[in-house]
Design an enzyme around this catalytic site. Structure first.
Site, PDB file in Angstrom:
ATOM      1  N   ALA A   1      -5.292  11.051   7.477  1.00  0.00           N
ATOM      2  CA  ALA A   1      -4.124  11.158   6.833  1.00  0.00           C
ATOM      3  C   ALA A   1      -3.212  11.506   7.998  1.00  0.00           C
ATOM      4  O   ALA A   1      -1.943  10.580   7.816  1.00  0.00           O
ATOM      5  CB  ALA A   1      -4.088  12.298   5.696  1.00  0.00           C
TER       6      ALA A   1
ATOM      7  N   GLY B   1       0.671  -1.012   0.073  1.00  0.00           N
ATOM      8  CA  GLY B   1       0.019   0.057  -0.097  1.00  0.00           C
ATOM      9  C   GLY B   1       0.838   1.353  -0.104  1.00  0.00           C
ATOM     10  O   GLY B   1       1.840   1.540   0.940  1.00  0.00           O
TER      11      GLY B   1
ATOM     12  N   GLU C   1     -17.815  18.266   2.479  1.00  0.00           N
ATOM     13  CA  GLU C   1     -16.954  18.651   1.257  1.00  0.00           C
ATOM     14  C   GLU C   1     -17.728  18.518   0.055  1.00  0.00           C
ATOM     15  O   GLU C   1     -18.126  19.623  -0.835  1.00  0.00           O
ATOM     16  CB  GLU C   1     -15.714  18.102   1.133  1.00  0.00           C
ATOM     17  CG  GLU C   1     -14.403  18.461   2.282  1.00  0.00           C
ATOM     18  CD  GLU C   1     -13.577  17.513   2.320  1.00  0.00           C
ATOM     19  OE1 GLU C   1     -12.557  17.655   2.980  1.00  0.00           O
ATOM     20  OE2 GLU C   1     -13.534  16.579   1.501  1.00  0.00           O
TER      21      GLU C   1
ATOM     22  N   GLY D   1      -0.509   4.522   0.264  1.00  0.00           N
ATOM     23  CA  GLY D   1      -1.195   5.719   0.677  1.00  0.00           C
ATOM     24  C   GLY D   1      -0.139   6.503   1.545  1.00  0.00           C
ATOM     25  O   GLY D   1       0.864   6.323   1.574  1.00  0.00           O
ATOM     26  N   PHE D   2      -0.683   7.055   2.531  1.00  0.00           N
ATOM     27  CA  PHE D   2      -0.138   8.087   3.211  1.00  0.00           C
ATOM     28  C   PHE D   2       0.951   7.331   4.425  1.00  0.00           C
ATOM     29  O   PHE D   2       2.092   7.373   4.617  1.00  0.00           O
ATOM     30  CB  PHE D   2      -0.790   9.034   4.269  1.00  0.00           C
ATOM     31  CG  PHE D   2      -1.458  10.056   3.486  1.00  0.00           C
ATOM     32  CD1 PHE D   2      -0.695  11.206   2.869  1.00  0.00           C
ATOM     33  CD2 PHE D   2      -2.885  10.021   3.108  1.00  0.00           C
ATOM     34  CE1 PHE D   2      -1.144  12.152   2.167  1.00  0.00           C
ATOM     35  CE2 PHE D   2      -3.384  11.138   2.316  1.00  0.00           C
ATOM     36  CZ  PHE D   2      -2.740  12.154   1.979  1.00  0.00           C
ATOM     37  N   GLY D   3       0.254   6.087   4.944  1.00  0.00           N
ATOM     38  CA  GLY D   3       1.125   5.207   5.635  1.00  0.00           C
ATOM     39  C   GLY D   3       2.227   4.623   5.026  1.00  0.00           C
ATOM     40  O   GLY D   3       3.341   4.763   5.415  1.00  0.00           O
TER      41      GLY D   3
ATOM     42  N   ASP E   1      -5.256   3.419   8.046  1.00  0.00           N
ATOM     43  CA  ASP E   1      -6.871   3.235   8.313  1.00  0.00           C
ATOM     44  C   ASP E   1      -7.058   1.711   8.543  1.00  0.00           C
ATOM     45  O   ASP E   1      -8.255   1.367   8.871  1.00  0.00           O
ATOM     46  CB  ASP E   1      -7.759   3.691   7.033  1.00  0.00           C
ATOM     47  CG  ASP E   1      -7.772   5.066   6.751  1.00  0.00           C
ATOM     48  OD1 ASP E   1      -7.012   5.867   7.612  1.00  0.00           O
ATOM     49  OD2 ASP E   1      -8.324   5.535   5.700  1.00  0.00           O
TER      50      ASP E   1
END
Lengths: 419, 419
Positions: free
Chosen positions: A314, A12, A167, A14-16, A299
C-alpha cells in the site's frame, strides 16, 4: 466540467488511484475515475472481515462518498474491456472514455499459477465478497461439525506464508480459542496449518524477524510447514509435495489461498512489456515506453530501484499515486515530470493479538510494541473519520473481551451483474 | 447434559424462540435450539441495512454467542424438514431430534399471494441477504444511471403501506437527498412511490395517526398511492389496477415488497388447523389441540384475544416466548400452564429522520418525540451491549452528518449451502 480542460482518466480506486485523484484536487483538470466496485477497500484489514472481527463497511468507503467534495472528478462504476493508447481511449461496457492522460491503477488479483480450478475450494482474499465467503465457510465448518457430532478436530490450511498468510493463520488460531458455546465439538482443538513452498516464512524479512514471527506463530498454536509445495486442492484436502519429492494428503475443512498475486489483466491491454506476474515494466517516471501520458502505478507496475523491485504494498501505491499527480501538475505548468523514488517506510506483519514483527527504518521489533504500531498505523490510514472511530471501538472491545461480533454466515443469492 | 432431563426442542431463534430459551436458563431441562441461520436477527432494523445506514453485524448476533454462558442449551444450525408430533421427533437434514416439549417459533416469510415469480424482481425484507440485496440494487441503480448518462429521474416503488413499507419508503426518500457526488444525474429528483391496495396507509392505526403519518411521508417527498392493486411486476415496471378497474404501468428501477407475510411452512407440518396465512390456530395456552407439549409462538401462531388477533410483532413474540418458558417451569414443578395474555404496549411506526407515529397505551404522538421513542426502544432491545453502543454511535453520526456509511455494493458469488 469543461471539455477543453486536460482530461485525466484514472482506472482503479485502490490506494494508487485514490491518491492520484486526491493529488489533483486543485489542478485544472477534468478527471474520470473508473472502478468496477463502488467502494475503495482498505485491503490490509480484509483478513479481519474474513475472521469475523470487523464488518465490511468498517473497511470500505464508497468512492463517490470519498470524492463528494472534489468538484473536478466524475466517479463511474464500470468495467474496462479495452484500452487503446494510440487512440487515447478506454472502453467500458457501454461507454468509451477519451483521455489526455491515463493512469492505470488496476492492481492485482490472486495467482493460482495455472491452477485456476483451485479458486472455488481455496478462495483468496482480495475483495469484500472473498472475505465474507471465507468468514461463512469458517463458521459453517464448526456448525457442521457440531450438528453432525463429528468430534475429530477441524483442520484449516493457509497456503502462503507471506504477511497475508500470517495474518489469516494467526487470527484463525486466536479465533478457534474464542469460539464458545459448542457442546459437542471443541473448536480450540482445531489445527491451523500454514504451508509454504519456500524454506522460510516471510521471505522478504530479515532472518531475526522471521524467527520471531515463527515463535509467535508457534505460541498461537499455528503449525508452520515450509518447503511444502501444494500439488492439489479439493473441497476437503490439500495435497503437498516435500523437498524430497514425497507427496502426502492433508484433510482440510477450509483452505485459504495467500500464495501469490498476479497483475490485473488490464496490464496486457496497454501493449507494453510485462513481467512474469503480468506487471507492466514502467519507466522511472512511471509512464510506459513511448507513451509519456500513460502512467501505470501500484501493484500493476513493475519497477526496480537501487537493484531491488518496488514492493507491491500500500505505501508504494500511495507514493506512486501522489507522484503521478505531482507530475501532471508540473506538466500542466510547463515543467517536466520527475523520476519516482520509493521511500521505504519499513515493513510490518501482524500475526495476532499483541503479536507482530516490524522493521521500520532499520529498527526491528516484535510482540506488543510491533502490534501496537501496526494497529495505530492501520487505523490512521483508514479512509473516513467514522470508520476510524468505529473500528477503534470495535477493536478495543474485541481486545478486552476476545469477542468477535461479526461472526455471520449470510447465504447470498447470486447477485445479478450491475453493469 | 443428561438424557434423563426433560428435553425441550426449540425451532427458530427469532424473538419468540430466543426468549423461550432465555426463560428456561435456570430450569432443569435439556434444550436444543435449532435455526437455519447462525444468527438472531433484529428484524425491526433490517430496513436500515437495506438503506445503507447500518451494517449486517450491527443488527445480528450469532445465536451461539448469545447463549455461550447458558449451559442447558445446545445450539444447532439445521433446517427442519419434518415434524412428527405423535412420535415426538423433529427431523433436520441429517439428524433427528427427540423432544418431551416442542416449541415451534419459525416465524413468517414474504407472501406474494400466489405470484412467487415476483420475488426475484421485488425482494422482500426478512433476512440479512434480502437487505444487502436491496442495498446493492438501490445504489447500483444510481451508478447505472450516472454511467449511461440517463438523466430521467429514477422511480423506486414500495408495495405495501404497513409499518415496514413506511420505514423503507421514508428512509429511501431521505437517502436520495443525501446521495452526493454525482455529476450527471440528480438523485434528489428520484420519485419514491408507496403503493397499497387498501384505501388507507397503516391500516391497523387510528385515523388521526394515519393522517399524521401521511403528512410526514408527503413532507419527505414520498408519493402515497392507496387503492391501487398490483397486478404485475417486472424488473423495470409495476402494473397496477385502480378501484375503477383501470390498469396502468409504472416505470420502476427497484421494487421492494412489503405487502404481506405468510407463516413458515413448518406450521403445516404440525397437523393442526392453520388460518389463511398458514398460521397455526393455537389454544389459549399456546399449545396445539390434542398436544399439550407442543407450543407454537410468535408470527407462526394465530390467536384471538378480546375479539382481535394478537399481532405479528416482536413484543407479542417476546411475551409468548417468556410465557411458554414459564408454563414449562410450572409443569416441571407439578403445576399447570396458564393462559397467555397479550399485553399491548402500543405501536410505533417510524418514517424517517425525526418522523414517526406512536400509539402507546392510548397516548398518541408523532414527529420527533415519536421518533426518539422509537430510537430508544429499538436500541434498548438490540441484543448485545456492543451492538447497542456501535449502533448508537453510528446513528448519532448519521443524524449529524446525514451520512450513510454502509453504502456498499458487494457482488456475491452464490454461496454453497452449508447444511
Amino acid at each position: 466540467m469543461q471539455s477543453d480542460l486536460h482530461r485525466v482518466v484514472v482506472v482503479g480506486a485502490g490506494f494508487g488511484g485514490l491518491n492520484a485523484v486526491k493529488g489533483l484536487a486543485r489542478a485544472p483538470v477534468d478527471i474520470t475515475l473508473i472502478d468496477r466496485e463502488n467502494h475503495h477497500l482498505f485491503q490490509p484489514l480484509l483478513y479481519q472481515v474474513a475472521t469475523g472481527g470487523l464488518s465490511p463497511a468498517d473497511i470500505a468507503s464508497p468512492i463517490r462518498h470519498v470524492f463528494r467534495d472534489q468538484k473536478n472528478v466524475r466517479v463511474v462504476l464500470d468495467e474496462i474491456v479495452a484500452i487503446d493508447v494510440d487512440a487515447a481511449t478506454v472502453s467500458g461496457t457501454t461507454n468509451s472514455y477519451g483521455f489526455d492522460t491515463l493512469i492505470v491503477a488496476a492492481g492485482a488479483t490472486h495467482n493460482y499459477f495455472g491452477n485456476e480450478q483451485w479458486e472455488p475450494v481455496a478462495p483468496g482474499l482480495k475483495k469484500l465478497a472473498d472475505a465474507t465467503d471465507i468468514r461463512g465457510r469458517f463458521f459453517a465448518a464448526f456448525e457442521e461439525a457440531e450438528r453432525t457430532g463429528d468430534t475429530s478436530p477441524l483442520t484449516f490450511v493457509v497456503v502462503g506464508a507471506g504477511p497475508t498468510g500470517l495474518e489469516v493463520a494467526g487470527t484463525m488460531a486466536e479465533m478457534v480459542h474464542s469460539e464458545k458455546g459448542f457442546t459437542t465439538i471443541d473448536p480450540a482443538a482445531s489445527r491451523i496449518l500454514l504451508i509454504d513452498a519456500a524454506p522460510h516464512i516471510l521471505g522478504s524479512y530479515p532472518p531475526d524477524l522471521r524467527k520471531k514471527a515463527q515463535d509467535q506463530l508457534k505460541h498461537l498454536g499455528v503449525e508452520v510447514r515450509t518447503g511444502l509445495k501444494v500439488v492439489d486442492i479439493t473441497a476437503t484436502s490439500v495435497s503437498v509435495e516435500d523437498e524430497q519429492g514425497h507427496t502426502s494428503e492433508i484433510d482440510a475443512s477450509i483452505t485459504v489461498w495467500a500464495a501469490g498475486v498476479k497483475a490485473s489483466r488490464l496490464g496486457a491491454m496497454l501493449g507494453a512489456e510485462v513481467d512474469r506476474a503480468g506487471r507492466v515494466l514502467v519507466e522511472p517516471d512511471l509512464t510506459i515506453p513511448g507513451h509519456p501520458h500513460v502512467y501505470v502505478i501500484g501493484d500493476l507496475a513493475s519497477l526496480e530501484q537501487r537493484g531491488s523491485p518496488v514492493p507491491g504494498v500500500a505505501p508504494a501505491a500511495i507514493q506512486m499515486g501522489k507522484h503521478v499527480a505531482r507530475s501532471i501538475r508540473l506538466q500542466l505548468a510547463g515543467g517536466s515530470p520527475r523520476k519516482f523514488r520509493y521511500a521505504d517506510k519499513g515493513s510490518l506483519a501482524t500475526i495476532g493479538r499483541s503479536a507482530a514483527v516490524a522493521n521500520i527504518r532499520g529498527l526491528r521489533f516484535s510482540g506488543f510494541p510491533a502490534w501496537l504500531a501496526w494497529l495505530l498505523i492501520h487505523i490512521y490510514f483508514l479512509v473516513g473519520f467514522q470508520n476510524r472511530l468505529l473500528v477503534m471501538i470495535q477493536w478495543a472491545f474485541n481486545y478486552i473481551t476476545r469477542n468477535r461480533s461479526a461472526r455471520l454466515i449470510i447465504r447470498h443469492r447470486p447477485t445479478p451483474p450491475t453493469t
